[in-house]
Design a protein around this motif. Structure first.
Motif, mmCIF file in Angstrom:
data_model
loop_
_atom_site.group_PDB
_atom_site.id
_atom_site.type_symbol
_atom_site.label_atom_id
_atom_site.label_comp_id
_atom_site.label_asym_id
_atom_site.label_seq_id
_atom_site.Cartn_x
_atom_site.Cartn_y
_atom_site.Cartn_z
ATOM 1 N N ALA A 113 0.834 -1.210 0.000
ATOM 2 C CA ALA A 113 0.000 0.000 0.000
ATOM 3 C C ALA A 113 0.868 1.259 0.000
ATOM 4 N N MET A 114 1.977 1.236 0.728
ATOM 5 C CA MET A 114 2.876 2.391 0.750
ATOM 6 C C MET A 114 3.495 2.615 -0.625
ATOM 7 N N TYR A 115 3.901 1.539 -1.289
ATOM 8 C CA TYR A 115 4.459 1.681 -2.638
ATOM 9 C C TYR A 115 3.408 2.232 -3.605
ATOM 10 N N ALA A 116 2.168 1.782 -3.436
ATOM 11 C CA ALA A 116 1.090 2.265 -4.299
ATOM 12 C C ALA A 116 0.859 3.763 -4.073
ATOM 13 N N VAL A 117 0.876 4.184 -2.801
ATOM 14 C CA VAL A 117 0.712 5.607 -2.489
ATOM 15 C C VAL A 117 1.859 6.411 -3.091
ATOM 16 N N GLY A 118 3.086 5.900 -2.969
ATOM 17 C CA GLY A 118 4.239 6.588 -3.530
ATOM 18 C C GLY A 118 4.148 6.727 -5.040
ATOM 19 N N TYR A 119 3.657 5.666 -5.703
ATOM 20 C CA TYR A 119 3.530 5.710 -7.160
ATOM 21 C C TYR A 119 2.485 6.753 -7.579
ATOM 22 N N VAL A 120 1.358 6.783 -6.866
ATOM 23 C CA VAL A 120 0.299 7.749 -7.186
ATOM 24 C C VAL A 120 0.799 9.179 -6.965
ATOM 25 N N LEU A 121 1.538 9.405 -5.881
ATOM 26 C CA LEU A 121 2.076 10.742 -5.618
ATOM 27 C C LEU A 121 3.019 11.192 -6.734
ATOM 28 N N ARG A 122 3.886 10.296 -7.175
ATOM 29 C CA ARG A 122 4.822 10.648 -8.245
ATOM 30 C C ARG A 122 4.103 10.857 -9.568
ATOM 31 N N LEU A 123 2.976 10.149 -9.731
ATOM 32 C CA LEU A 123 2.197 10.303 -10.963
ATOM 33 C C LEU A 123 1.459 11.635 -10.975
ATOM 34 N N MET A 124 0.931 12.023 -9.811
ATOM 35 C CA MET A 124 0.134 13.238 -9.728
ATOM 36 C C MET A 124 0.984 14.493 -9.563
ATOM 37 N N GLY A 153 9.231 12.776 -6.198
ATOM 38 C CA GLY A 153 10.100 11.672 -5.799
ATOM 39 C C GLY A 153 11.429 12.141 -5.242
ATOM 40 N N SER A 154 11.948 13.268 -5.760
ATOM 41 C CA SER A 154 13.225 13.806 -5.271
ATOM 42 C C SER A 154 13.129 14.325 -3.843
ATOM 43 N N LEU A 155 11.900 14.505 -3.347
ATOM 44 C CA LEU A 155 11.703 14.980 -1.974
ATOM 45 C C LEU A 155 11.480 13.838 -0.986
ATOM 46 N N LEU A 156 11.431 12.603 -1.495
ATOM 47 C CA LEU A 156 11.092 11.465 -0.652
ATOM 48 C C LEU A 156 12.263 10.530 -0.375
ATOM 49 N N THR A 157 13.337 10.637 -1.143
ATOM 50 C CA THR A 157 14.424 9.675 -1.067
ATOM 51 C C THR A 157 15.205 9.782 0.241
ATOM 52 N N LEU A 158 15.937 8.694 0.554
ATOM 53 C CA LEU A 158 16.780 8.657 1.752
ATOM 54 C C LEU A 158 18.123 9.296 1.414
ATOM 55 N N ASN A 159 18.279 10.566 1.766
ATOM 56 C CA ASN A 159 19.492 11.320 1.486
ATOM 57 C C ASN A 159 20.007 11.913 2.796
ATOM 58 N N PRO A 160 21.071 11.334 3.371
ATOM 59 C CA PRO A 160 21.570 11.803 4.669
ATOM 60 C C PRO A 160 21.930 13.281 4.695
ATOM 61 N N PHE A 161 22.507 13.785 3.602
ATOM 62 C CA PHE A 161 22.882 15.195 3.546
ATOM 63 C C PHE A 161 21.667 16.096 3.767
ATOM 64 N N LEU A 162 20.583 15.805 3.052
ATOM 65 C CA LEU A 162 19.387 16.637 3.170
ATOM 66 C C LEU A 162 18.661 16.400 4.496
ATOM 67 N N ILE A 163 18.731 15.187 5.021
ATOM 68 C CA ILE A 163 18.128 14.904 6.325
ATOM 69 C C ILE A 163 18.826 15.727 7.405
ATOM 70 N N ARG A 200 12.492 12.483 5.234
ATOM 71 C CA ARG A 200 13.054 11.524 4.292
ATOM 72 C C ARG A 200 13.410 10.190 4.953
ATOM 73 N N ILE A 201 13.649 10.211 6.250
ATOM 74 C CA ILE A 201 14.020 8.993 6.953
ATOM 75 C C ILE A 201 12.863 8.003 7.012
ATOM 76 N N VAL A 202 11.654 8.486 6.691
ATOM 77 C CA VAL A 202 10.467 7.630 6.635
ATOM 78 C C VAL A 202 9.914 7.542 5.218
ATOM 79 N N THR A 203 9.879 8.656 4.511
ATOM 80 C CA THR A 203 9.211 8.690 3.204
ATOM 81 C C THR A 203 9.926 7.878 2.133
ATOM 82 N N MET A 231 9.135 4.764 -1.854
ATOM 83 C CA MET A 231 9.791 4.723 -3.154
ATOM 84 C C MET A 231 9.891 3.290 -3.666
ATOM 85 N N GLY A 232 8.831 2.839 -4.332
ATOM 86 C CA GLY A 232 8.818 1.518 -4.926
ATOM 87 C C GLY A 232 9.216 1.564 -6.387
ATOM 88 N N PRO A 233 8.874 0.539 -7.155
ATOM 89 C CA PRO A 233 9.209 0.513 -8.587
ATOM 90 C C PRO A 233 8.596 1.704 -9.322
#
Length: 291
Positions: free
Chosen positions: A24-35, A40-50, A57-60, A64-66
């Motif tokens: 369900a989380m992957y589905a939500v992520g896909y819909v968000l990136r579609l809409m 997607g660049s705001l959701l990734t695990l990036n220690p520098f930005l965290i 980002r430590i949760v979002t 980030m699924g397929p």
């Protein structure tokens, strides 16, 4: 075994049906990136930005699924749910929770360690490129499935049957290829660390569940359908008698009944001395009762 000890203390806190939540989380992520293109660049695990305030980002990054066509995404998510739910049914909710969350924690820890090493070695600009996700954790989840059900068959393009163990070999070859060809840039090192963390998590559970692996094959050969479930309930009423609140079945470990969760499966253990009944989460993981 360390998993048994942890389950005795913390098993009641396990999240049931975690595979459905992950999908369900992957589905939500896909819909968000579609809409919202670019989100997607705001959701990734990036220690520098965290470390610079974007702590979400430590949760979002778990969203980030397929990323492909809608038809492919539906196929992948259904396939992922099928194999993950099978593992949960054999391992139990607690062990599946442990596999997934240790993998997630390892990914987060690996990302920050990679960032720290690159920061002190090359400076902040290079370290800022470190980014990870759960892609390789999911790939090793397939290895775990193949470990439990090596002779299960999947149908390539819905036509050609292929045993899971051969797909696992291809999975391993692919991981090795990506590891060797990913290079030594910040992005490449991130990929290498992600693969190593995911494989270490897989190996940790592989060597910790030898007894369950041996029973997994038997479980795969005896998949329970609704007809057998009804027959089982009918046959076991005289043997078990009535449990708490008038239930017919009760797990000797967690004491859940079919009144607590109608989807639970119950079985008696042939190795326990006495009529001890267990739910699907504890059938393969309980300590045998000996008089």
């Amino acid at each position: 075994m360390w998993l048994n000890k942890l389950e005795e203390k913390f098993g009641r806190y396990a999240i049931p049906n975690l595979p459905m939540i992950i999908v369900a989380m992957y589905a939500v992520g896909y819909v968000l990136r579609l809409m919202i293109p670019g989100i997607g660049s705001l959701l990734t695990l990036n220690p520098f930005l965290i470390l610079h305030g974007q702590v979400w980002r430590i949760v979002t990054f778990l969203l980030m699924g397929p990323d492909s066509s809608l038809i492919f995404i539906i196929f992948v998510l259904l396939f992922y749910y099928s194999l993950a739910s099978s593992l949960e049914q054999v391992w139990g909710s607690f062990r599946f929770n442990m596999y997934y969350f240790i993998g997630v924690f390892g990914t987060i820890l690996g990302a920050f360690l990679t960032y720290a090493v690159l920061y002190f070695a090359y400076g902040e600009i290079t370290a800022a490129s470190v980014s990870m996700d759960t892609f390789y954790l999911n790939m090793t989840l397939f290895l775990a499935y193949a470990m439990m059900f090596p002779d299960m068959r999947v149908y390539f393009y819905m036509i050609f049957p292929i045993r899971v163990k051969w797909l696992a070999v291809l999975d391993g070859i692919y991981l090795a290829y990506v590891f060797l060809t990913s290079g030594f840039t910040a992005a490449g090192i991130s990929v290498k660390v992600s693969i190593v963390v995911a494989l270490l998590n897989f190996l940790l559970f592989f060597f910790s569940m030898k007894r369950i692996r041996s029973r997994g094959a038997a479980f795969a050969r005896n998949t329970v359908n609704r007809r057998r479930k009804k027959e089982f309930k009918t046959k076991t009423v005289p043997r078990s008698g009535r449990k708490k609140n008038g239930a017919m079945h009760e797990c000797a470990v967690c004491h859940r009944t079919e009144l607590d969760d109608p989807t639970l499966e119950f079985r008696y253990c042939s190795k326990c001395d006495g009529d001890y009944e267990y739910c699907q989460d504890h059938l393969f993981t309980h300590k045998h009762v000996k008089k």
